[in-house]
Design a protein around this motif. Sequence first.
Motif, short mmCIF file in Angstrom:
data_model
loop_
_atom_site.label_atom_id
_atom_site.label_comp_id
_atom_site.label_asym_id
_atom_site.label_seq_id
_atom_site.Cartn_x
_atom_site.Cartn_y
_atom_site.Cartn_z
N ASP A 127 16.24 19.65 88.13
CA ASP A 127 15.20 19.32 87.14
C ASP A 127 15.00 20.41 86.10
O ASP A 127 14.69 20.12 84.95
CB ASP A 127 13.87 19.02 87.84
CG ASP A 127 13.89 17.66 88.52
OD1 ASP A 127 14.65 16.78 88.04
OD2 ASP A 127 13.16 17.46 89.51
N ASP A 128 15.16 21.67 86.50
CA ASP A 128 14.88 22.75 85.55
C ASP A 128 16.05 23.03 84.60
O ASP A 128 16.03 24.01 83.87
CB ASP A 128 14.41 24.02 86.26
CG ASP A 128 15.48 24.66 87.11
OD1 ASP A 128 16.56 24.05 87.26
OD2 ASP A 128 15.26 25.77 87.64
N LEU A 129 17.06 22.15 84.59
CA LEU A 129 18.15 22.29 83.62
C LEU A 129 17.95 21.34 82.44
O LEU A 129 18.75 21.31 81.51
CB LEU A 129 19.50 21.99 84.28
CG LEU A 129 19.91 22.89 85.45
CD1 LEU A 129 21.23 22.40 86.04
CD2 LEU A 129 20.05 24.34 85.00
N VAL A 130 16.84 20.59 82.49
CA VAL A 130 16.58 19.58 81.48
C VAL A 130 16.04 20.21 80.20
O VAL A 130 15.26 21.16 80.22
CB VAL A 130 15.59 18.53 82.04
CG1 VAL A 130 15.02 17.64 80.95
CG2 VAL A 130 16.29 17.69 83.10
N GLY A 133 21.30 24.71 76.02
CA GLY A 133 21.52 26.07 76.48
C GLY A 133 22.11 26.10 77.89
O GLY A 133 22.98 26.92 78.19
N ALA A 134 21.65 25.19 78.73
CA ALA A 134 22.17 25.10 80.10
C ALA A 134 23.63 24.66 80.07
O ALA A 134 24.48 25.21 80.79
CB ALA A 134 21.33 24.14 80.93
N ALA A 136 25.69 27.58 78.77
CA ALA A 136 25.81 28.60 79.80
C ALA A 136 26.85 28.19 80.85
O ALA A 136 27.70 28.98 81.25
CB ALA A 136 24.46 28.83 80.46
N TYR A 160 21.94 31.74 90.07
CA TYR A 160 20.69 31.18 89.52
C TYR A 160 20.90 29.77 88.98
O TYR A 160 20.09 28.88 89.22
CB TYR A 160 20.15 32.11 88.43
CG TYR A 160 18.99 31.52 87.66
CD1 TYR A 160 17.72 31.44 88.24
CD2 TYR A 160 19.17 31.00 86.38
CE1 TYR A 160 16.66 30.88 87.55
CE2 TYR A 160 18.11 30.44 85.68
CZ TYR A 160 16.86 30.38 86.27
OH TYR A 160 15.82 29.81 85.59
N MET A 161 22.00 29.58 88.24
CA MET A 161 22.27 28.27 87.65
C MET A 161 22.81 27.28 88.70
O MET A 161 22.86 26.08 88.45
CB MET A 161 23.30 28.40 86.52
CG MET A 161 22.83 29.17 85.31
SD MET A 161 21.58 28.27 84.36
CE MET A 161 22.59 26.98 83.62
N SER A 219 28.80 37.16 93.42
CA SER A 219 28.52 38.52 92.93
C SER A 219 27.84 38.53 91.56
O SER A 219 27.41 39.56 91.09
CB SER A 219 29.81 39.35 92.90
OG SER A 219 30.69 38.86 91.91
N ILE A 220 27.73 37.35 90.92
CA ILE A 220 27.06 37.29 89.62
C ILE A 220 25.74 36.52 89.73
O ILE A 220 25.73 35.32 89.94
CB ILE A 220 27.97 36.61 88.57
CG1 ILE A 220 29.31 37.35 88.52
CG2 ILE A 220 27.31 36.60 87.19
CD1 ILE A 220 30.39 36.58 87.82
N PRO A 221 24.61 37.24 89.59
CA PRO A 221 23.30 36.61 89.79
C PRO A 221 23.08 35.35 88.94
O PRO A 221 22.53 34.35 89.45
CB PRO A 221 22.31 37.71 89.38
CG PRO A 221 23.03 38.98 89.61
CD PRO A 221 24.48 38.69 89.32
N TYR A 222 23.51 35.37 87.68
CA TYR A 222 23.25 34.24 86.79
C TYR A 222 23.99 32.97 87.26
O TYR A 222 23.47 31.86 87.12
CB TYR A 222 23.65 34.58 85.36
CG TYR A 222 23.23 33.55 84.34
CD1 TYR A 222 21.88 33.30 84.09
CD2 TYR A 222 24.17 32.80 83.65
CE1 TYR A 222 21.50 32.34 83.18
CE2 TYR A 222 23.79 31.85 82.73
CZ TYR A 222 22.45 31.61 82.49
OH TYR A 222 22.07 30.67 81.58
N GLU A 252 30.26 28.54 79.32
CA GLU A 252 30.66 29.94 79.16
C GLU A 252 31.05 30.55 80.51
O GLU A 252 32.04 31.27 80.61
CB GLU A 252 29.52 30.74 78.51
CG GLU A 252 30.02 32.07 77.94
CD GLU A 252 28.95 32.87 77.22
OE1 GLU A 252 28.12 32.26 76.51
OE2 GLU A 252 28.95 34.10 77.37
N VAL A 253 30.27 30.21 81.54
CA VAL A 253 30.59 30.68 82.89
C VAL A 253 31.97 30.15 83.30
O VAL A 253 32.79 30.88 83.86
CB VAL A 253 29.50 30.25 83.90
CG1 VAL A 253 29.99 30.41 85.33
CG2 VAL A 253 28.22 31.05 83.69
#
Lengths: 138, 171
Positions: free
Chosen positions: B52-55, B66-67, B70, B32-33, B26-29, B73-74
């Motif tokens: 790869d896009d978490l680098v 930041g990843a 995040a 996404y992650m 239910s949480i898009p972020y 925090e999640v």
Amino acid sequence: MAHQNIKIAQDFVDGIPHSKALGMTVVSVGEGEFVMEMPYNPDYIGDPATGVIHGGAVFALLDSCCGGAVISHPEHKGVTATIDLRVDYMRPATPGQTIRATATCYNMTRTVAFVRAVATDSRSDKPVAMASGAFVTG
Amino acid sequence: MAKNKPEPVQVIKQRRDAALAKLGASIPYVTYMGIQFERRGDELTAILPFRDDLVGNPFLPALHGGATAAFLEVSCVFELTWSTVWEAIETGVMSPDEIAIGQNLTMPKTIDFTVDYLRSGLPRDAYARAVVNRSGRRYASVSVEAWQDNRSRLFAKASGHFIIPDIKTDT
């Protein structure tokens, strides 16, 4: 010259996969000063009830921007890494609005760079979030 | 009044796992992650599968700070939400089918979050477990540890404060 610096900084940011994935763009670069933006994207929503962006995405923007401030500092050479970063979330970011982060590297030692940053949106001058942290230098 | 026969434990387990999956979806972020959750009783482990896009540093390569933040925090928000939801399910205040953010649940709001980057995040899956240190009427203090291959070699630690939302029991 200023445009050239922004281009160099943007190329650098585009080389960071996660920053590029979040759509971060460089607005301006100074000596130890860095301004970046992240557009609103429904994928980053943390609270579906309100459409407010997740704090994690704001954290990622602030972290990237702080790193940019370190790298743009005239005394800094090479890359950097975050040692620690604290973010205070003052208010929810307004849904639909781009978030702008402004970071300042206010002290640089041989081993550590001290940075602070503020995130705002276009609704008000009141910050969305503020960050302060230490980064690796050299 | 005759007491109802207790439900088979497997049915309860499936329902709780479904509730947890529903909470995440239910949480898009979170989607996404690509963050996932595993449950053992009331203990949650958050998983960040490598992508790869978490680098953040493509030369090492290392996870973006930041990843990592995040993800942590999640993990905290989920631990906090799940601990409330868990109690609500246990006490029958809320049925597991009702669980979806935006309907009966409101997200805790982060007041502040501090991340300690202990070593660089390697290009592989990361795991995190959060602990609610104290949960008062309005605020909660939560801390979290993250590791990759070796549980005792943490790559990041974080702690933060959150505003706890009320559980709405009326519909």
